[in-house]
Design a protein around this motif. Structure first.
Motif, PDB file in Angstrom:
ATOM      1  N   ILE A 180       0.850  -1.181   0.000  1.00  0.00           N
ATOM      2  CA  ILE A 180       0.000   0.000   0.000  1.00  0.00           C
ATOM      3  C   ILE A 180       0.894   1.242   0.000  1.00  0.00           C
ATOM      4  CG2 ILE A 180      -1.863  -1.151   1.271  1.00  0.00           C
ATOM      5  CD1 ILE A 180      -0.876   0.294   3.795  1.00  0.00           C
ATOM      6  N   TYR A 181       0.296   2.397  -0.314  1.00  0.00           N
ATOM      7  CA  TYR A 181       1.030   3.642  -0.093  1.00  0.00           C
ATOM      8  C   TYR A 181       0.139   4.574   0.707  1.00  0.00           C
ATOM      9  CZ  TYR A 181      -1.392   5.293  -4.365  1.00  0.00           C
ATOM     10  OH  TYR A 181      -2.316   5.625  -5.326  1.00  0.00           O
ATOM     11  N   LEU A 182       0.775   5.326   1.614  1.00  0.00           N
ATOM     12  CA  LEU A 182       0.059   6.016   2.685  1.00  0.00           C
ATOM     13  C   LEU A 182      -0.230   7.483   2.407  1.00  0.00           C
ATOM     14  CD1 LEU A 182       2.069   4.481   5.675  1.00  0.00           C
ATOM     15  CD2 LEU A 182      -0.052   3.654   4.651  1.00  0.00           C
ATOM     16  N   SER A 183       0.365   8.020   1.377  1.00  0.00           N
ATOM     17  CA  SER A 183       0.099   9.423   1.035  1.00  0.00           C
ATOM     18  C   SER A 183       0.121   9.560  -0.482  1.00  0.00           C
ATOM     19  CB  SER A 183       1.147  10.343   1.676  1.00  0.00           C
ATOM     20  OG  SER A 183       2.433  10.057   1.166  1.00  0.00           O
ATOM     21  N   PRO A 184      -0.543  10.574  -1.042  1.00  0.00           N
ATOM     22  CA  PRO A 184      -0.623  10.716  -2.509  1.00  0.00           C
ATOM     23  C   PRO A 184       0.724  10.700  -3.228  1.00  0.00           C
ATOM     24  CG  PRO A 184      -2.175  12.197  -1.446  1.00  0.00           C
ATOM     25  CD  PRO A 184      -1.362  11.578  -0.338  1.00  0.00           C
ATOM     26  N   PRO A 185       1.758  11.403  -2.726  1.00  0.00           N
ATOM     27  CA  PRO A 185       3.013  11.413  -3.497  1.00  0.00           C
ATOM     28  C   PRO A 185       3.950  10.246  -3.181  1.00  0.00           C
ATOM     29  CG  PRO A 185       3.201  12.922  -1.661  1.00  0.00           C
ATOM     30  CD  PRO A 185       1.815  12.345  -1.590  1.00  0.00           C
ATOM     31  N   GLU A 186       3.584   9.393  -2.219  1.00  0.00           N
ATOM     32  CA  GLU A 186       4.522   8.378  -1.750  1.00  0.00           C
ATOM     33  C   GLU A 186       4.958   7.426  -2.864  1.00  0.00           C
ATOM     34  OE1 GLU A 186       4.243   4.521   1.077  1.00  0.00           O
ATOM     35  OE2 GLU A 186       3.747   6.423   2.065  1.00  0.00           O
TER      36      GLU A 186
ATOM     37  N   ILE B 192      -4.424  -9.367  12.962  1.00  0.00           N
ATOM     38  CA  ILE B 192      -3.410  -8.436  12.460  1.00  0.00           C
ATOM     39  C   ILE B 192      -2.812  -9.014  11.184  1.00  0.00           C
ATOM     40  CG2 ILE B 192      -1.294  -7.175  12.990  1.00  0.00           C
ATOM     41  CD1 ILE B 192      -1.855  -7.633  15.939  1.00  0.00           C
ATOM     42  N   GLU B 193      -3.173  -8.454  10.054  1.00  0.00           N
ATOM     43  CA  GLU B 193      -2.665  -8.924   8.772  1.00  0.00           C
ATOM     44  C   GLU B 193      -1.540  -8.010   8.290  1.00  0.00           C
ATOM     45  OE1 GLU B 193      -5.785  -9.244   5.971  1.00  0.00           O
ATOM     46  OE2 GLU B 193      -6.908 -10.752   7.110  1.00  0.00           O
ATOM     47  N   PRO B 194      -0.574  -8.589   7.571  1.00  0.00           N
ATOM     48  CA  PRO B 194       0.559  -7.780   7.110  1.00  0.00           C
ATOM     49  C   PRO B 194       0.195  -6.892   5.919  1.00  0.00           C
ATOM     50  CG  PRO B 194       0.775 -10.028   6.315  1.00  0.00           C
ATOM     51  CD  PRO B 194      -0.433 -10.005   7.214  1.00  0.00           C
ATOM     52  N   LEU B 195       0.271  -5.603   6.113  1.00  0.00           N
ATOM     53  CA  LEU B 195       0.121  -4.621   5.039  1.00  0.00           C
ATOM     54  C   LEU B 195       1.362  -3.735   5.053  1.00  0.00           C
ATOM     55  CD1 LEU B 195      -3.629  -3.565   5.354  1.00  0.00           C
ATOM     56  CD2 LEU B 195      -2.602  -4.992   3.576  1.00  0.00           C
ATOM     57  N   PHE B 196       2.157  -3.819   4.013  1.00  0.00           N
ATOM     58  CA  PHE B 196       3.440  -3.136   3.986  1.00  0.00           C
ATOM     59  C   PHE B 196       3.370  -1.899   3.102  1.00  0.00           C
ATOM     60  CE2 PHE B 196       4.442  -7.272   5.476  1.00  0.00           C
ATOM     61  CZ  PHE B 196       5.588  -7.174   6.231  1.00  0.00           C
ATOM     62  N   SER B 197       3.883  -0.803   3.621  1.00  0.00           N
ATOM     63  CA  SER B 197       4.024   0.401   2.814  1.00  0.00           C
ATOM     64  C   SER B 197       5.112   0.153   1.773  1.00  0.00           C
ATOM     65  CB  SER B 197       4.387   1.589   3.694  1.00  0.00           C
ATOM     66  OG  SER B 197       4.868   2.656   2.919  1.00  0.00           O
ATOM     67  N   PHE B 198       4.823   0.473   0.527  1.00  0.00           N
ATOM     68  CA  PHE B 198       5.789   0.220  -0.539  1.00  0.00           C
ATOM     69  C   PHE B 198       7.062   1.045  -0.334  1.00  0.00           C
ATOM     70  CE2 PHE B 198       7.490   0.935  -4.858  1.00  0.00           C
ATOM     71  CZ  PHE B 198       7.756  -0.386  -5.191  1.00  0.00           C
ATOM     72  N   ALA B 199       6.915   2.275   0.107  1.00  0.00           N
ATOM     73  CA  ALA B 199       8.086   3.131   0.335  1.00  0.00           C
ATOM     74  C   ALA B 199       8.972   2.551   1.436  1.00  0.00           C
ATOM     75  CB  ALA B 199       7.638   4.540   0.708  1.00  0.00           C
ATOM     76  N   ASN B 200       8.351   2.046   2.519  1.00  0.00           N
ATOM     77  CA  ASN B 200       9.130   1.436   3.593  1.00  0.00           C
ATOM     78  C   ASN B 200       9.805   0.149   3.122  1.00  0.00           C
ATOM     79  OD1 ASN B 200       8.473   3.437   5.424  1.00  0.00           O
ATOM     80  ND2 ASN B 200       6.681   2.347   6.194  1.00  0.00           N
ATOM     81  N   TYR B 201       9.124  -0.587   2.262  1.00  0.00           N
ATOM     82  CA  TYR B 201       9.709  -1.818   1.712  1.00  0.00           C
ATOM     83  C   TYR B 201      10.938  -1.488   0.868  1.00  0.00           C
ATOM     84  CZ  TYR B 201      10.257  -5.914  -1.295  1.00  0.00           C
ATOM     85  OH  TYR B 201      10.777  -6.988  -1.988  1.00  0.00           O
ATOM     86  N   ILE B 202      10.856  -0.439   0.058  1.00  0.00           N
ATOM     87  CA  ILE B 202      11.994  -0.021  -0.757  1.00  0.00           C
ATOM     88  C   ILE B 202      13.176   0.358   0.130  1.00  0.00           C
ATOM     89  CG2 ILE B 202      12.838   1.730  -2.367  1.00  0.00           C
ATOM     90  CD1 ILE B 202      11.045  -0.367  -3.630  1.00  0.00           C
ATOM     91  N   THR B 203      12.900   1.113   1.189  1.00  0.00           N
ATOM     92  CA  THR B 203      13.962   1.497   2.117  1.00  0.00           C
ATOM     93  C   THR B 203      14.571   0.267   2.784  1.00  0.00           C
ATOM     94  OG1 THR B 203      12.855   3.604   2.563  1.00  0.00           O
ATOM     95  CG2 THR B 203      14.492   2.870   4.166  1.00  0.00           C
TER      96      THR B 203
END
Length: 243
Positions: free
Chosen positions: A51-57, A136-147
């Motif tokens: 997922i991504y958490l903000s419009p520009p993320e 609690i299911e795993p939902l990962f921010s794509f930006a955090n995954y890249i980092t």
């Protein structure tokens, strides 16, 4: 022909400009293939939904990926420009040794990245996914995954440079094999500290990095010892001939 300081600065500016333009072009081309790059990047975590958490993320993540890939893809051109800049000031032997060192450094760095991509990242992702529950299911921010994976890939790439670094230090007589062996306990502690600094703040990633670092350290000692013995044997033979 010796160059003046102004000429050196002009040559440096020229090489830096070529490197910068090449990287920008590489990043722009990489952005055109962002869909392919995303598939490659997310393959170790194919069981996850991002997922991504903000419009520009997401857009910023794409830009980051394009820049990194552009830098990596144009690395041969960058190294070639650096080589052209320092080449006039080197002897024939120094040029040969530097070329060998650069080649081996690239090989070891790529081996570290491949090892992290195919072994470490999938193991780490699977470990964290298993911690999920029905509530609690795993939902990962794509930006955090890249980092996350960027830090692992870079860390393991640098870690795999250890044999080359130790070999270089011993060949330059900055450290000796006996000193390294006597300081093994302290160096092992230092390896765990470095692993904790370079990896994300979880014990699994740190342990997975420390293990190959320890193996690479022992491998470095073996190779350096073999080269040192061969060097000493050659010196003894030459001394015997002279006497």
């Amino acid at each position: 022909m010796r160059l003046t300081l102004i000429q050196h600065l002009e040559e440096l500016r020229k090489r830096v400009m070529i490197i910068a333009i090449t990287m920008i072009v590489g990043a722009l081309i990489s952005y055109q293939y962002i869909d392919v790059l995303i598939k490659v990047i997310t393959k170790p975590a194919s069981q996850l939904d991002f997922i991504y958490l903000s419009p520009p993320e997401l857009f910023l993540a794409y830009i980051k990926i394009s820049l990194v890939v552009g830098i990596v893809v144009t690395l041969p051109i960058t190294l070639f420009q650096i080589w052209l800049f320092i080449k006039p000031g080197l002897t024939k032997k120094e040029r040969r040794n530097l070329l060998i060192t650069l080649f081996m450094a690239i090989i070891f760095f790529l081996l570290g990245i491949v090892f992290a991509y195919f072994v470490i990242i999938p193991i780490t992702i699977q470990f964290f996914v298993r911690m999920s529950t029905q509530q609690i299911e795993p939902l990962f921010s794509f930006a955090n995954y890249i980092t996350f994976i960027s830090s692992l890939l870079l860390s393991f790439g640098l870690t795999f440079e250890m044999p080359l670094l130790i070999l270089l230090l011993t060949q330059l007589n900055l450290v000796t094999i006996s000193t390294l062996k006597k300081s093994r306990k302290f160096l092992i502690l230092a390896i765990f500290i470095v692993a904790a600094i370079l990896t994300p703040p979880d014990i699994i990633s740190q342990g997975l990095m420390a293990a190959p670092m320890l193996l690479l350290f022992e491998f470095s000692l073996v190779i350096s010892s073999m080269i040192h013995r061969k060097k000493q044997k050659t010196k003894s033979v030459e001394a015997g001939r002279m006497s």
